[in-house]
Design a protein around this motif. Structure first.
Motif, PDB file in Angstrom:
ATOM      1  N   GLY A   1       0.830  -1.208   0.000  1.00 52.49           N
ATOM      2  CA  GLY A   1       0.000   0.000   0.000  1.00 52.49           C
ATOM      3  C   GLY A   1       0.858   1.249   0.000  1.00 52.49           C
ATOM      4  N   TYR A   2       0.354   2.287  -0.626  1.00 49.27           N
ATOM      5  CA  TYR A   2       1.108   3.546  -0.707  1.00 49.27           C
ATOM      6  C   TYR A   2       0.124   4.709  -0.801  1.00 49.27           C
ATOM      7  CZ  TYR A   2      -0.157   2.859  -5.582  1.00 49.27           C
ATOM      8  OH  TYR A   2      -0.875   2.647  -6.720  1.00 49.27           O
ATOM      9  N   TYR A   3       0.647   5.917  -0.730  1.00 50.08           N
ATOM     10  CA  TYR A   3      -0.180   7.110  -0.873  1.00 50.08           C
ATOM     11  C   TYR A   3       0.046   7.659  -2.281  1.00 50.08           C
ATOM     12  CZ  TYR A   3       0.144   6.431   4.099  1.00 50.08           C
ATOM     13  OH  TYR A   3       0.130   5.865   5.342  1.00 50.08           O
ATOM     14  N   PRO A   4      -0.947   7.559  -3.138  1.00 49.16           N
ATOM     15  CA  PRO A   4      -0.728   7.879  -4.558  1.00 49.16           C
ATOM     16  C   PRO A   4      -0.220   9.298  -4.798  1.00 49.16           C
ATOM     17  CG  PRO A   4      -2.996   7.157  -4.171  1.00 49.16           C
ATOM     18  CD  PRO A   4      -2.318   7.154  -2.861  1.00 49.16           C
ATOM     19  N   GLU A   5      -0.619  10.236  -3.921  1.00 51.07           N
ATOM     20  CA  GLU A   5      -0.226  11.635  -4.149  1.00 51.07           C
ATOM     21  C   GLU A   5       1.162  11.950  -3.597  1.00 51.07           C
ATOM     22  OE1 GLU A   5      -1.978  13.755  -5.912  1.00 51.07           O
ATOM     23  OE2 GLU A   5      -3.610  12.331  -6.225  1.00 51.07           O
ATOM     24  N   PHE A   6       1.742  11.041  -2.831  1.00 51.87           N
ATOM     25  CA  PHE A   6       3.084  11.269  -2.294  1.00 51.87           C
ATOM     26  C   PHE A   6       4.113  11.026  -3.397  1.00 51.87           C
ATOM     27  CE2 PHE A   6       3.230  10.845   2.613  1.00 51.87           C
ATOM     28  CZ  PHE A   6       2.077  11.591   2.727  1.00 51.87           C
ATOM     29  N   THR A   7       5.202  11.768  -3.344  1.00 52.51           N
ATOM     30  CA  THR A   7       6.325  11.432  -4.217  1.00 52.51           C
ATOM     31  C   THR A   7       7.092  10.289  -3.550  1.00 52.51           C
ATOM     32  OG1 THR A   7       7.782  12.983  -3.090  1.00 52.51           O
ATOM     33  CG2 THR A   7       6.560  13.834  -4.990  1.00 52.51           C
ATOM     34  N   ALA A   8       7.927   9.634  -4.333  1.00 50.63           N
ATOM     35  CA  ALA A   8       8.717   8.522  -3.777  1.00 50.63           C
ATOM     36  C   ALA A   8       9.553   9.025  -2.598  1.00 50.63           C
ATOM     37  CB  ALA A   8       9.616   7.951  -4.862  1.00 50.63           C
ATOM     38  N   TRP A   9      10.098  10.210  -2.758  1.00 57.21           N
ATOM     39  CA  TRP A   9      10.967  10.809  -1.737  1.00 57.21           C
ATOM     40  C   TRP A   9      10.189  11.057  -0.458  1.00 57.21           C
ATOM     41  CZ3 TRP A   9      15.734  11.420  -0.367  1.00 57.21           C
ATOM     42  CH2 TRP A   9      16.130  12.466   0.456  1.00 57.21           C
ATOM     43  N   LYS A  10       9.040  11.690  -0.575  1.00 56.33           N
ATOM     44  CA  LYS A  10       8.232  12.005   0.598  1.00 56.33           C
ATOM     45  C   LYS A  10       7.746  10.719   1.278  1.00 56.33           C
ATOM     46  CE  LYS A  10       6.494  15.887   1.261  1.00 56.33           C
ATOM     47  NZ  LYS A  10       5.960  17.175   0.955  1.00 56.33           N
TER      48      LYS A  10
END
Lengths: 291, 293
Positions: free
Chosen positions: A84-93
């Protein structure tokens, strides 16, 4: 570092997902093999202390992991099956966020995130939003987040799903270089991945651990069960229906079949050297095909 | 912890619908401040001319200053006589704040005094607690605007905070969080603190902005005047009004009853707590029903 599972059991209503597993894991790479529903993910989630066992306990260096709490989670890196991930986050963030959850300081987090992004080949994509990533890129990001805190115990559930062959090679090398003095437990359907890097193979079926050992030792279990034969192409269906066919290759009017069978399947069949995949098919062909 | 709270804010503000809700609140807020601010005020002067905006407010305050204090039947009659509009005005009912306040109960259709006793107009009236006349239009408008705005802010908070916990389960990030060092405790606290901060910042921020607008437009006078004399919807919307109202009900008392911004901020804060708890429980339920093999 030692992880010990003591009669670990998980039951969901009528279904026994993990059935009294006793296991000792020391430093090294362990490949967990099993068909869908064998209980691999449940076992991994219990080791990660996000799922409570119905009975049994897990000990890390002699201490119960439920009592260790933060101290245990500090040793842990986990890549879930459905990352799971946050789609609006950048990879860095995203990595900085996970680093803050893992208790890394601001500077340490930045250094480590940059190192891992470079390691998984995403350094030049770090400012892109995760929702724009391909499946393979997301998976690589998942691997990077699992390694942020330099875990002593790394649990990877289907880490190579979605990776292309080049990325899989890179992943295998990454795990090999990382695994020194650490416990790495990974499950995968891509048998060759564990065949190359695992020090030990664990085979699960119906919630039980039915085999364990070094890949070459486990593979030997299939000795005498793998056959190769050349048949007429029109007879292929006959063999596919009756036998566990691991591979077929057309050569002109004939087809070369690789069959996993207790007995010689046909006249002229020759015994072949077994691979881990053959062993996998031997144990799980019924589950995989639904036969 | 601060970084975790920052990330929680980042997650909350990652959704377009939150910005849409904020835009809605800004539009409604501006409309309400404009519709109830000094710009909406009109008075009829004795010479038949009209004053608008802050001039009208200033004029109203001057008149109120003359009659400030305990309201008596004699004072009501005096006000009606002094500011009765000319008949040819066509029944224009906006005269000035004090006149309108009195004429609502003591004025006949033609604007003359009807002779009604205060006791008849206000059955709860007691001699030891008389009605107090004054200019509290600013305070009443302030409370009325705040009452509606807190409802709108509540809607924003429902939209913004309901996924604070459940999002992790629906996105599948729960496993990453729960296996991290601070995932089980600090992260949960960061979510709760971020939810509260958002609540306090939106409700408190609005309160500050609105206070400035109404202070600039109306000033601070009139807090001691009886709220019952000024017919604003805020009273009809306050559910505890019927049970607790007493004469004279002043702005500070009304505030204590829950009719003021400060009280609403806390009402909204409790509301936010409920929302985060619901999100947490709902998320757990999804999680429990999604056990993977």
């Amino acid at each position: 570092m030692e992880l010990r599972l003591d009669r670990l059991t998980k039951q969901y209503k009528q279904k026994l997902a993990v059935d009294r597993i006793d296991l000792e894991l020391k430093c090294g790479v362990y490949g967990l093999l099993g068909a869908n529903g064998a209980g691999k993910t449940t076992l991994m989630r219990m080791i990660c202390d996000i799922q409570e066992p119905t009975s049994g306990e897990i000990f890390c260096n002699g201490q119960n992991i439920r009592e260790m709490g933060e101290e245990y989670r500090d040793l842990l890196g986990y890549l879930p099956q459905n990352f799971g991930y946050y789609p609006e986050f950048t990879a860095w963030k995203f990595l900085l966020y996970i680093a803050s959850l893992k208790g890394l300081g601001r500077e340490q987090a930045a250094v480590r995130a940059l190192y891992l992004l470079d390691m998984v080949g995403l350094a030049d994509q770090k400012k892109r939003k995760i929702k724009t990533f391909s499946g393979g890129m997301k998976q690589r990001l998942g691997i990077a987040q699992a390694m942020l805190n330099e875990p002593e115990i790394l649990i990877l559930d289907e880490p190579t799903a979605g990776l292309d062959p080049k990325e899989r090679v890179r992943f295998r090398n990454l795990i090999s270089s990382f695994s020194k003095d650490k416990i790495v437990l990974l499950s995968t359907h891509i048998v060759s991945d564990v065949e190359y890097i695992a020090d030990e193979i664990l085979v699960m079926k119906d919630g039980r651990l039915i085999h364990r050992g070094a890949p070459e030792v486990v593979t030997k279990e299939a000795k005498g069960l793998v056959w190769e034969c050349k048949v007429d192409s029109e007879d292929v269906d006959y063999y596919v229906e009756r036998y566990n066919v691991g591979n077929l290759k057309n050569i002109g009017e004939q087809t070369v079949l690789r069959i996993i069978s207790d007995a010689c399947p046909c006249e002229g069949a020759v015994e072949a050297d077994p691979t881990l995949e053959d062993l996998y098919l031997y144990y799980f062909s019924e589950e995989e095909s639904g036969r | 912890m601060i970084r975790m709270i920052q990330f929680e804010f980042h997650k909350i503000f990652n959704r377009i619908i939150v910005y849409a809700a904020i835009a809605f609140i800004v539009v409604m807020g501006v409309a309400m401040c404009t519709g109830r601010g000094a710009g909406s005020q009109v008075v009829l002067k004795e010479d038949g001319s009209y004053l608008e905006g802050r001039e009208a407010v200033e004029y109203d305050r001057e008149i109120a200053a003359k009659y400030e204090g305990v309201l008596t039947e004699e004072k009501a009659e005096e006000i009606l006589k002094a500011y009765a509009p000319e008949a040819e005005d066509g029944g224009w009912w906006v005269v000035n704040n004090i006149y309108n306040t009195v004429s609502d109960r003591w004025g006949e259709a033609d604007g003359t005094y009807n002779g009604m006793e205060i006791r008849a107009a206000f059955p709860e009236y007691r001699d030891d607690r008389p009605l107090v006349l004054g200019y509290n239009e600013g305070w009443m408008s302030f409370l009325e605007t705040g009452q509606y705005m807190m409802i709108f802010i509540g809607i924003l908070l429902v939209i913004a905070l309901s996924p604070v916990f459940s999002e992790e389960y629906t996105r599948g990030t729960d496993a990453l969080i729960l296996t991290s060092r601070h995932g089980k405790r600090r992260c949960a606290w960061a979510k709760i603190i971020a939810s509260y901060l958002l609540t306090l910042l939106t409700a408190g921020g609005w309160l500050l902005f609105q206070s400035f607008v109404y202070w600039r437009d109306y000033g601070l006078t009139g807090g001691g005047a009886s709220v019952q004399l000024n017919d604003h919807w805020i009273l009809s919307l306050n559910p505890i009004w019927d049970f607790l109202a007493e004469i004279p009900l002043t702005i500070p008392k009304l505030s204590l009853m829950g009719g003021a911004q400060t009280s609403y901020v806390w009402v909204v804060a409790v509301f936010a707590l409920v929302m985060t708890a619901v999100s947490f429980l709902f998320g757990r339920r999804i999680f429990a029903g999604h056990q993977v093999m």
